[in-house]
Design a protein around this motif. Structure first.
Motif, PDB file in Angstrom:
ATOM      1  N   ARG A 484       7.402 -31.667  15.693  1.00 47.38           N
ATOM      2  CA  ARG A 484       7.693 -31.599  14.258  1.00 47.38           C
ATOM      3  C   ARG A 484       6.965 -32.745  13.578  1.00 47.38           C
ATOM      4  O   ARG A 484       7.095 -33.889  13.998  1.00 47.38           O
ATOM      5  CB  ARG A 484       9.196 -31.727  13.982  1.00 47.38           C
ATOM      6  CG  ARG A 484      10.005 -30.486  14.256  1.00 47.38           C
ATOM      7  CD  ARG A 484      11.444 -30.667  13.820  1.00 47.38           C
ATOM      8  NE  ARG A 484      12.237 -29.486  14.130  1.00 47.38           N
ATOM      9  CZ  ARG A 484      12.416 -28.464  13.298  1.00 47.38           C
ATOM     10  NH1 ARG A 484      11.871 -28.497  12.095  1.00 47.38           N
ATOM     11  NH2 ARG A 484      13.149 -27.427  13.657  1.00 47.38           N
ATOM     12  N   ARG A 485       6.195 -32.427  12.543  1.00 45.25           N
ATOM     13  CA  ARG A 485       5.421 -33.429  11.802  1.00 45.25           C
ATOM     14  C   ARG A 485       4.569 -34.278  12.748  1.00 45.25           C
ATOM     15  O   ARG A 485       4.364 -35.472  12.532  1.00 45.25           O
ATOM     16  CB  ARG A 485       6.337 -34.334  10.982  1.00 45.25           C
ATOM     17  CG  ARG A 485       7.163 -33.632   9.925  1.00 45.25           C
ATOM     18  CD  ARG A 485       8.021 -34.634   9.154  1.00 45.25           C
ATOM     19  NE  ARG A 485       8.894 -33.966   8.207  1.00 45.25           N
ATOM     20  CZ  ARG A 485       8.599 -33.729   6.928  1.00 45.25           C
ATOM     21  NH1 ARG A 485       7.423 -34.089   6.449  1.00 45.25           N
ATOM     22  NH2 ARG A 485       9.462 -33.131   6.143  1.00 45.25           N
ATOM     23  N   GLY A 486       4.102 -33.682  13.842  1.00 45.57           N
ATOM     24  CA  GLY A 486       3.290 -34.399  14.803  1.00 45.57           C
ATOM     25  C   GLY A 486       4.063 -35.302  15.734  1.00 45.57           C
ATOM     26  O   GLY A 486       3.463 -36.039  16.523  1.00 45.57           O
ATOM     27  N   ARG A 487       5.379 -35.246  15.665  1.00 42.38           N
ATOM     28  CA  ARG A 487       6.236 -36.068  16.511  1.00 42.38           C
ATOM     29  C   ARG A 487       7.010 -35.176  17.470  1.00 42.38           C
ATOM     30  O   ARG A 487       7.011 -33.955  17.330  1.00 42.38           O
ATOM     31  CB  ARG A 487       7.201 -36.875  15.637  1.00 42.38           C
ATOM     32  CG  ARG A 487       6.489 -37.820  14.674  1.00 42.38           C
ATOM     33  CD  ARG A 487       7.477 -38.474  13.742  1.00 42.38           C
ATOM     34  NE  ARG A 487       6.806 -39.372  12.787  1.00 42.38           N
ATOM     35  CZ  ARG A 487       7.421 -39.979  11.790  1.00 42.38           C
ATOM     36  NH1 ARG A 487       8.727 -39.805  11.609  1.00 42.38           N
ATOM     37  NH2 ARG A 487       6.745 -40.779  10.974  1.00 42.38           N
ATOM     38  N   PRO A 488       7.706 -35.764  18.458  1.00 42.49           N
ATOM     39  CA  PRO A 488       8.468 -34.947  19.405  1.00 42.49           C
ATOM     40  C   PRO A 488       9.515 -34.098  18.690  1.00 42.49           C
ATOM     41  O   PRO A 488       9.988 -34.435  17.597  1.00 42.49           O
ATOM     42  CB  PRO A 488       9.116 -35.978  20.326  1.00 42.49           C
ATOM     43  CG  PRO A 488       8.217 -37.171  20.251  1.00 42.49           C
ATOM     44  CD  PRO A 488       7.712 -37.189  18.841  1.00 42.49           C
ATOM     45  N   PRO A 489       9.920 -32.975  19.289  1.00 46.46           N
ATOM     46  CA  PRO A 489      10.963 -32.135  18.688  1.00 46.46           C
ATOM     47  C   PRO A 489      12.265 -32.902  18.513  1.00 46.46           C
ATOM     48  O   PRO A 489      12.509 -33.924  19.170  1.00 46.46           O
ATOM     49  CB  PRO A 489      11.133 -30.996  19.701  1.00 46.46           C
ATOM     50  CG  PRO A 489       9.946 -31.060  20.596  1.00 46.46           C
ATOM     51  CD  PRO A 489       9.436 -32.450  20.568  1.00 46.46           C
ATOM     52  N   LEU A 490      13.116 -32.399  17.640  1.00 48.76           N
ATOM     53  CA  LEU A 490      14.431 -32.990  17.426  1.00 48.76           C
ATOM     54  C   LEU A 490      15.404 -32.486  18.491  1.00 48.76           C
ATOM     55  O   LEU A 490      15.153 -31.467  19.144  1.00 48.76           O
ATOM     56  CB  LEU A 490      14.919 -32.633  16.026  1.00 48.76           C
ATOM     57  CG  LEU A 490      14.062 -33.199  14.880  1.00 48.76           C
ATOM     58  CD1 LEU A 490      14.521 -32.647  13.541  1.00 48.76           C
ATOM     59  CD2 LEU A 490      14.118 -34.721  14.873  1.00 48.76           C
ATOM     60  N   PRO A 491      16.516 -33.168  18.696  1.00 50.40           N
ATOM     61  CA  PRO A 491      17.453 -32.743  19.744  1.00 50.40           C
ATOM     62  C   PRO A 491      17.904 -31.292  19.626  1.00 50.40           C
ATOM     63  O   PRO A 491      18.066 -30.601  20.637  1.00 50.40           O
ATOM     64  CB  PRO A 491      18.625 -33.715  19.571  1.00 50.40           C
ATOM     65  CG  PRO A 491      18.008 -34.949  19.011  1.00 50.40           C
ATOM     66  CD  PRO A 491      16.923 -34.461  18.094  1.00 50.40           C
ATOM     67  N   HIS A 492      18.097 -30.785  18.392  1.00 51.17           N
ATOM     68  CA  HIS A 492      18.558 -29.402  18.240  1.00 51.17           C
ATOM     69  C   HIS A 492      17.454 -28.378  18.460  1.00 51.17           C
ATOM     70  O   HIS A 492      17.717 -27.169  18.414  1.00 51.17           O
ATOM     71  CB  HIS A 492      19.203 -29.206  16.863  1.00 51.17           C
ATOM     72  CG  HIS A 492      18.249 -29.339  15.719  1.00 51.17           C
ATOM     73  ND1 HIS A 492      18.011 -30.540  15.088  1.00 51.17           N
ATOM     74  CD2 HIS A 492      17.465 -28.434  15.097  1.00 51.17           C
ATOM     75  CE1 HIS A 492      17.138 -30.365  14.125  1.00 51.17           C
ATOM     76  NE2 HIS A 492      16.783 -29.097  14.106  1.00 51.17           N
ATOM     77  N   ASP A 493      16.220 -28.838  18.711  1.00 52.44           N
ATOM     78  CA  ASP A 493      15.115 -27.922  19.027  1.00 52.44           C
ATOM     79  C   ASP A 493      15.076 -27.551  20.502  1.00 52.44           C
ATOM     80  O   ASP A 493      14.189 -26.808  20.931  1.00 52.44           O
ATOM     81  CB  ASP A 493      13.769 -28.569  18.658  1.00 52.44           C
ATOM     82  CG  ASP A 493      13.566 -28.715  17.159  1.00 52.44           C
ATOM     83  OD1 ASP A 493      13.993 -27.810  16.416  1.00 52.44           O
ATOM     84  OD2 ASP A 493      12.978 -29.727  16.737  1.00 52.44           O
ATOM     85  N   ALA A 494      16.002 -28.057  21.303  1.00 52.30           N
ATOM     86  CA  ALA A 494      15.948 -27.846  22.745  1.00 52.30           C
ATOM     87  C   ALA A 494      16.093 -26.370  23.105  1.00 52.30           C
ATOM     88  O   ALA A 494      16.682 -25.586  22.357  1.00 52.30           O
ATOM     89  CB  ALA A 494      17.062 -28.652  23.426  1.00 52.30           C
ATOM     90  N   GLY A 495      15.542 -26.017  24.273  1.00 49.14           N
ATOM     91  CA  GLY A 495      15.736 -24.681  24.817  1.00 49.14           C
ATOM     92  C   GLY A 495      14.727 -23.679  24.303  1.00 49.14           C
ATOM     93  O   GLY A 495      13.706 -24.014  23.699  1.00 49.14           O
ATOM     94  N   LEU A 496      15.038 -22.423  24.566  1.00 47.17           N
ATOM     95  CA  LEU A 496      14.170 -21.311  24.182  1.00 47.17           C
ATOM     96  C   LEU A 496      14.715 -20.703  22.899  1.00 47.17           C
ATOM     97  O   LEU A 496      15.867 -20.286  22.836  1.00 47.17           O
ATOM     98  CB  LEU A 496      14.139 -20.272  25.301  1.00 47.17           C
ATOM     99  CG  LEU A 496      13.026 -19.224  25.255  1.00 47.17           C
ATOM    100  CD1 LEU A 496      11.653 -19.873  25.375  1.00 47.17           C
ATOM    101  CD2 LEU A 496      13.234 -18.184  26.350  1.00 47.17           C
ATOM    102  N   LYS A 497      13.882 -20.653  21.874  1.00 43.09           N
ATOM    103  CA  LYS A 497      14.301 -20.196  20.553  1.00 43.09           C
ATOM    104  C   LYS A 497      13.523 -18.958  20.133  1.00 43.09           C
ATOM    105  O   LYS A 497      12.474 -18.645  20.705  1.00 43.09           O
ATOM    106  CB  LYS A 497      14.107 -21.317  19.529  1.00 43.09           C
ATOM    107  CG  LYS A 497      14.966 -22.556  19.816  1.00 43.09           C
ATOM    108  CD  LYS A 497      14.763 -23.661  18.792  1.00 43.09           C
ATOM    109  CE  LYS A 497      15.106 -23.241  17.398  1.00 43.09           C
ATOM    110  NZ  LYS A 497      16.548 -22.848  17.251  1.00 43.09           N
ATOM    111  N   ASP A 498      14.035 -18.259  19.121  1.00 38.59           N
ATOM    112  CA  ASP A 498      13.251 -17.202  18.483  1.00 38.59           C
ATOM    113  C   ASP A 498      13.177 -17.403  16.974  1.00 38.59           C
ATOM    114  O   ASP A 498      12.519 -16.652  16.281  1.00 38.59           O
ATOM    115  CB  ASP A 498      13.789 -15.807  18.817  1.00 38.59           C
ATOM    116  CG  ASP A 498      15.263 -15.613  18.460  1.00 38.59           C
ATOM    117  OD1 ASP A 498      15.653 -15.929  17.323  1.00 38.59           O
ATOM    118  OD2 ASP A 498      16.024 -15.127  19.322  1.00 38.59           O
ATOM    119  N   THR A 499      13.872 -18.437  16.475  1.00 41.88           N
ATOM    120  CA  THR A 499      13.835 -18.772  15.058  1.00 41.88           C
ATOM    121  C   THR A 499      13.776 -20.291  14.944  1.00 41.88           C
ATOM    122  O   THR A 499      14.543 -20.987  15.607  1.00 41.88           O
ATOM    123  CB  THR A 499      15.094 -18.257  14.332  1.00 41.88           C
ATOM    124  OG1 THR A 499      15.245 -16.856  14.569  1.00 41.88           O
ATOM    125  CG2 THR A 499      15.010 -18.503  12.831  1.00 41.88           C
TER     126      THR A 499
END
Length: 542
Positions: A484-499
């Motif tokens: 996100r914004r060129g930085r690591p994902p946020l904690p709630h971005d973990a796992g496999l998503k579709d949205t």
């Protein structure tokens, strides 16, 4: 090979500063000023859209018991597959206490009945359309063959609807703009949707996906849950049975006579799509519903609960927090995302959730005093929209559930170096057929145009950039958030998503593998008003 960045969005009319700073002026502001304007907007409001105010008296919070959607029984289980039947019909339902509200429903209920399935066991659902308009059913999060994925022009026509409906489609540009889809598949009265469900166990949901009219259809009640389970998940010892709660969160507004209020240009949803100008950025309600009940309360044991949370709102974002009567914040232990279990639990105090996202969360009431209450609140809300629901802890119990440190070992391990190409997509407001619209790469949706062609089995990285809030959904495949914004994902971005939720001015990178099935699919913004106003694109897997 990196494909060129393409942003051909047009310019909107000049707006005043007062219009620009109001939520209803989001569309004009962003189209006029681009990302710099939306970045300024991001500092002023945590959501995109305009709120309707109910004209009927509203009940106090935490008085109505939390209802649980019924589980649909199959009509047949022979031949190694389960068959279900659902009738889409009008019904009058009590949502607000003592008030009768007309809805469009699956099987006469809102939410519709829940389907529970086993991984790898195929399901066929026969949907019969007894509504006054065409419908399309999409199983959101399903790995589904294209012919059953619910493409927006694959209409199920009601009794008496002209066959010509598949030849031209009136677009969001108004009655003068029509679109032709030579590949549309039309059926009369009913259609079989077949879901192989060869996928990870997860909370999915089904909803209407008719082109240009998805937003009013979902708002009027066409949404339900579909849960996929498997033996590996069952063996983990997670809270189950009455301590596993599906929670479909949605916002609505009501007229003085108890009808759902929605600012449609055509209240019949038969001909002209779109909403009135103040609501072009998205429609927000002032009543928060959970499983179709306003600000409900649930009587809970002093034990762990598994909350299967879906944001089924058209445009409203939430930031969920659980607070005890004495002001303590309880941990929200995330164990799953859109596409199933995480590798390991992630603990949150605040959990943001955008339209169409799902989070699988454990909350532990064992340390809460019996007789007291835990409120679930929305930190992005104000007034009545700050409250979501409550739990009243009623009794001490023995709890043998657990949250293991390893939840799953089957998550994909795609690496950036695996990608055969990188694509860039802008999600922005712009001009569409002489009016306002929401565009991907500067173009409004056209079912006859090929937007993205991906090879079966290819791994790709997509870079998404937004002007205002856009929850971006890919059909068929799950993906991982890379940055996100060129930085690591946020904690709630973990796992496999579709949205994935894009915030104003934000860029997000995702990685996925296009497998499962070949055919024509979609990716789009899941702000339902945005997708109805052009923010969809075709994805062809060959």
């Amino acid at each position: 090979m990196r494909e060129p960045y393409d942003d051909r969005s047009g310019r909107a009319r000049t707006v005043t500063r007062r219009q620009a700073l109001g939520i209803g002026g989001v569309l004009g502001l962003v189209a006029a000023g681009g990302l710099s304007a939306s970045a300024a907007l991001a500092r002023r409001t945590p959501f995109t859209g305009a709120e309707l105010r109910s004209a009927v008296p509203l009940p106090p919070a935490f008085q109505v018991p939390l209802p649980l959607p019924s589980v649909l029984a199959p009509v047949s289980t022979s031949g190694g597959a389960d068959r279900y039947e659902i009738t889409q019909r009008e019904a009058t339902v009590e949502i607000l206490p003592g008030v009768r509200t007309p809805l469009w429903t699956y099987e006469g209920a809102f939410p519709g009945p829940t389907i529970e399935s086993r991984r790898g066991r195929p399901v066929t659902v026969t949907h019969r359309n007894d509504l006054p308009v065409p419908t399309v059913v999409h199983l959101h999060g399903g790995r589904t063959p294209a012919e059953s994925d619910g493409y927006p022009t694959d209409l199920v026509l009601p009794e008496g609807w002209p066959d010509a409906a598949h030849v031209t489609h009136t677009g969001a540009g108004g009655p003068g703009h029509v679109r032709h889809d030579p590949r549309a598949v039309l059926t009369k009265l009913s259609r079989d949707y077949t879901f192989p469900l060869d996928q990870r166990p997860a909370l999915l949901w089904y909803h209407d996906h008719r082109m240009d009219f998805t937003a009013p259809a979902i708002w009027r009640g066409l949404a339900g849950l579909h849960i996929v389970r498997d033996d590996a998940e069952d063996s983990l010892g997670l809270p189950a049975g009455r301590r596993e709660l599906p929670l479909m969160i949605a916002d609505r507004a009501f007229t003085a006579d108890g009808d759902l209020d929605y600012p449609a240009l055509d209240p019949t949803s038969r001909a002209r799509p779109g909403v009135r100008e103040p609501y072009l950025a998205g429609v927000l309600g002032d009543v928060i519903l959970v499983n179709g009940a306003p600000w409900p309360v649930y009587e809970a044991d002093a034990a762990r609960y598994r909350l299967r949370i879906l944001n089924a709102s058209n445009a409203r974002h939430y930031e969920l927090e659980a607070i005890t009567d004495d002001g303590r914040r309880l941990d929200l232990v995330q164990i799953g995302a859109d596409q199933g279990l995480l590798a390991a639990p992630v603990t949150h105090r605040l959990l943001p959730i955008a339209p169409a996202e799902r989070y699988d969360v454990i909350i532990d009431f064992s340390g809460v005093r019996v007789g007291s209450r835990v409120r679930v609140v929305n930190r992005l809300g104000s007034g009545r929209t700050r409250d979501v629901m409550a739990f009243r802890v009623a009794r001490e119990v023995t709890d043998d559930s657990r949250v293991p440190s390893v939840l799953s070992t089957d998550l994909p391990t795609w690496r950036r170096s695996d990608a055969v190409r990188v694509r860039d997509f802008s999600f922005r407001a712009g001009r569409m057929h002489g009016g306002h619209g929401w565009l991907i790469g500067g173009l409004p949706f056209d079912p006859a145009r090929s937007d993205v062609t991906a090879g079966f089995g290819d791994v790709e990285v997509w870079r998404l950039i937004a002007d205002v809030h856009h929850p971006v959904h890919l059909h068929l495949v799950g993906f991982r958030v890379l940055s996100r914004r060129g930085r690591p994902p946020l904690p709630h971005d973990a796992g496999l998503k579709d949205t994935v939720s894009l915030r104003p001015g934000e860029s997000v990178e995702i990685i996925t593998r296009f497998d499962g099935y070949r055919g024509r699919y979609l990716f789009h913004c899941h702000n339902a008003e945005h997708e109805d106003m052009g923010m969809m694109a075709n994805l062809e897997i060959i």
